[in-house]
Each structure stands twice: as structure tokens, then as C-alpha cells.
Scaffold this motif. Sequence first.
Motif, PDB file in Angstrom:
ATOM      1  N   ARG A  33       0.860  -1.175   0.000  1.00 19.44           N
ATOM      2  CA  ARG A  33       0.000   0.000   0.000  1.00 19.44           C
ATOM      3  C   ARG A  33       0.902   1.232   0.000  1.00 19.44           C
ATOM      4  N   PRO A  34       0.639   2.217  -0.849  1.00 17.73           N
ATOM      5  CA  PRO A  34       1.537   3.367  -0.981  1.00 17.73           C
ATOM      6  C   PRO A  34       1.820   4.103   0.335  1.00 17.73           C
ATOM      7  N   VAL A  35       0.788   4.415   1.098  1.00 19.24           N
ATOM      8  CA  VAL A  35       0.990   5.148   2.360  1.00 19.24           C
ATOM      9  C   VAL A  35       1.796   4.284   3.321  1.00 19.24           C
ATOM     10  N   PHE A  36       1.456   3.010   3.398  1.00 20.13           N
ATOM     11  CA  PHE A  36       2.146   2.082   4.291  1.00 20.13           C
ATOM     12  C   PHE A  36       3.621   1.963   3.896  1.00 20.13           C
ATOM     13  N   GLN A  37       3.901   1.839   2.617  1.00 23.07           N
ATOM     14  CA  GLN A  37       5.283   1.713   2.153  1.00 23.07           C
ATOM     15  C   GLN A  37       6.092   2.976   2.466  1.00 23.07           C
ATOM     16  N   ALA A  38       5.477   4.140   2.309  1.00 20.02           N
ATOM     17  CA  ALA A  38       6.164   5.398   2.642  1.00 20.02           C
ATOM     18  C   ALA A  38       6.494   5.442   4.134  1.00 20.02           C
ATOM     19  N   LEU A  39       5.567   4.991   4.946  1.00 20.15           N
ATOM     20  CA  LEU A  39       5.786   4.968   6.391  1.00 20.15           C
ATOM     21  C   LEU A  39       6.888   3.983   6.759  1.00 20.15           C
ATOM     22  N   LEU A  40       6.902   2.813   6.114  1.00 28.09           N
ATOM     23  CA  LEU A  40       7.968   1.836   6.382  1.00 28.09           C
ATOM     24  C   LEU A  40       9.350   2.410   6.075  1.00 28.09           C
ATOM     25  N   LYS A  41       9.448   3.202   5.018  1.00 28.64           N
ATOM     26  CA  LYS A  41      10.735   3.833   4.691  1.00 28.64           C
ATOM     27  C   LYS A  41      11.190   4.747   5.817  1.00 28.64           C
ATOM     28  N   ARG A  42      10.250   5.469   6.411  1.00 28.16           N
ATOM     29  CA  ARG A  42      10.600   6.373   7.521  1.00 28.16           C
ATOM     30  C   ARG A  42      11.005   5.575   8.761  1.00 28.16           C
ATOM     31  N   VAL A  43      10.332   4.445   8.994  1.00 25.04           N
ATOM     32  CA  VAL A  43      10.704   3.590  10.128  1.00 25.04           C
ATOM     33  C   VAL A  43      12.111   3.037   9.896  1.00 25.04           C
ATOM     34  N   LYS A  44      12.381   2.623   8.676  1.00 28.74           N
ATOM     35  CA  LYS A  44      13.710   2.078   8.346  1.00 28.74           C
ATOM     36  C   LYS A  44      14.801   3.116   8.566  1.00 28.74           C
ATOM     37  N   ARG A  45      14.488   4.372   8.287  1.00 25.93           N
ATOM     38  CA  ARG A  45      15.468   5.453   8.513  1.00 25.93           C
ATOM     39  C   ARG A  45      15.537   5.838   9.992  1.00 25.93           C
ATOM     40  N   ARG A  46      14.811   5.086  10.823  1.00 25.12           N
ATOM     41  CA  ARG A  46      14.792   5.271  12.283  1.00 25.12           C
ATOM     42  C   ARG A  46      14.221   6.627  12.695  1.00 25.12           C
ATOM     43  N   GLU A  47      13.246   7.099  11.918  1.00 29.05           N
ATOM     44  CA  GLU A  47      12.573   8.352  12.261  1.00 29.05           C
ATOM     45  C   GLU A  47      11.514   8.133  13.341  1.00 29.05           C
ATOM     46  N   TYR A  48      11.128   6.865  13.543  1.00 29.31           N
ATOM     47  CA  TYR A  48      10.135   6.530  14.558  1.00 29.31           C
ATOM     48  C   TYR A  48      10.667   5.411  15.448  1.00 29.31           C
ATOM     49  N   SER A  49      10.339   5.497  16.733  1.00 28.47           N
ATOM     50  CA  SER A  49      10.744   4.435  17.664  1.00 28.47           C
ATOM     51  C   SER A  49       9.568   3.533  18.014  1.00 28.47           C
ATOM     52  N   ASN A  71       9.818  -8.253  12.215  1.00 32.35           N
ATOM     53  CA  ASN A  71      11.254  -8.546  12.314  1.00 32.35           C
ATOM     54  C   ASN A  71      12.072  -7.355  11.827  1.00 32.35           C
ATOM     55  N   ASP A  72      11.611  -6.735  10.735  1.00 33.96           N
ATOM     56  CA  ASP A  72      12.289  -5.526  10.238  1.00 33.96           C
ATOM     57  C   ASP A  72      12.219  -4.420  11.284  1.00 33.96           C
ATOM     58  N   PHE A  73      11.052  -4.234  11.885  1.00 35.11           N
ATOM     59  CA  PHE A  73      10.908  -3.216  12.932  1.00 35.11           C
ATOM     60  C   PHE A  73      11.933  -3.438  14.039  1.00 35.11           C
ATOM     61  N   SER A  74      12.087  -4.685  14.429  1.00 33.52           N
ATOM     62  CA  SER A  74      13.039  -5.019  15.496  1.00 33.52           C
ATOM     63  C   SER A  74      14.456  -4.612  15.079  1.00 33.52           C
ATOM     64  N   LYS A  75      14.819  -4.921  13.841  1.00 30.71           N
ATOM     65  CA  LYS A  75      16.158  -4.538  13.332  1.00 30.71           C
ATOM     66  C   LYS A  75      16.323  -3.027  13.296  1.00 30.71           C
TER      67      LYS A  75
END
Length: 182
Positions: A33-49, A71-75
Motif C-alpha cells: 500500500r503506498p501510504v504504508f510503504q512510505a511509512l515503512l521507509k521512515r521507520v527504516k530510517r529510524r525516524e520513529y521508535s 522482524n524488520d521493525f526489530s532490526k
Amino acid sequence: MDAQLESCERYCRAHNLQFDVYRESESGQSAERPVFQALLKRVKRREYSRFIVFKLDRFSRSVLDTIRILNDFSKWGCDFVSVTEHIDMSTPVGRMQMQMLAMFAQFEREMISERTKAALAELKRKGRKIGRPAKFLPLDVIERAKEMRLRGVRYLDIARELQVSASTLNKVLLKQGLRERG
């Protein structure tokens, strides 16, 4: 939808968290989902805890997607919280609960799919047409398509020239005997 948002905001205020709101209109069935994928990118960049959702099935309905993403979130150092189910992935109990709920969410999706397939099979058995109604093409467009096809013009070129979809053109030419099945 507002009640869901209010519940998440209440959680954030109770835990003294700053937050951003993302609204997703697509089903949790797919992670693409576009919004979800954009949010995942921000989580990956550690913008959210912390990643907070109202309910697990708003996040994902696939066990494999859920486990992979968590699992990705944990990493990436991001905890997951489902407000409705009171799941906090920063605890061992929360991680166990999440896996169990993910299994039930996938089970629910598969049951819906089975019921839908059974209903469609029953309609088909009764002779009911399933799907969208066939598109109508004006007689002059059909005649031009036939003429072009008899001259050896390719199907895609005919569709482009007549500004009709290749799928619709294919169905019309099949009915006219100018195209073979398969």
C-alpha cells in the motif's frame, strides 16, 4: 475512523509520545500500500521508535507479512503497539500475542476468501454471469476493427487507433470470429 484515531491519540498522550498520523484507505490484506510503504521507509530510517495502530488487522492480514515486517521493525529499533489488542512488542508477552493474533487475522482472510469463492461457484452453477457487464462498442468501431484486422493490422495497433482497450477489442473480435481463443 475518527474513533480509531482518537483511541491511538489517547494512547500516545497517556504515554507522553509525540506522533504523526497516517491515514490508509486500502485494505490491510496487502503490504504493498503506498501510504504504508512510505511509512515503512521512515521507520527504516529510524525516524520513529514506535509504530502504533488501532488494531492488528488494520496493519496486516498476512502472518508472513506481519512477521517479516515486525522482524524488520526489530532490526530498525521500532516497537509495535496495537492499541485495541493491548499488544506492546517491546515485551516477550506482547511478541507472543502478536504472533497469535497474526495467525487469526490470516485465518479470517482465508475464510472470507473461501466463502467468496463458494458463493461465486454457486452463482456460476445457477447460470448467473459473474463479473462486469461487457462493454459496448458502436457498430462503426466494430466494422473499422474488422476491416483493419482483415488487412493484417496487429490487435494492439487496432486498439490504439480506435482508442479502445485491447481486452475489449479482443472480446469483440472473438465474437466476430476474427480472433482465436488461447
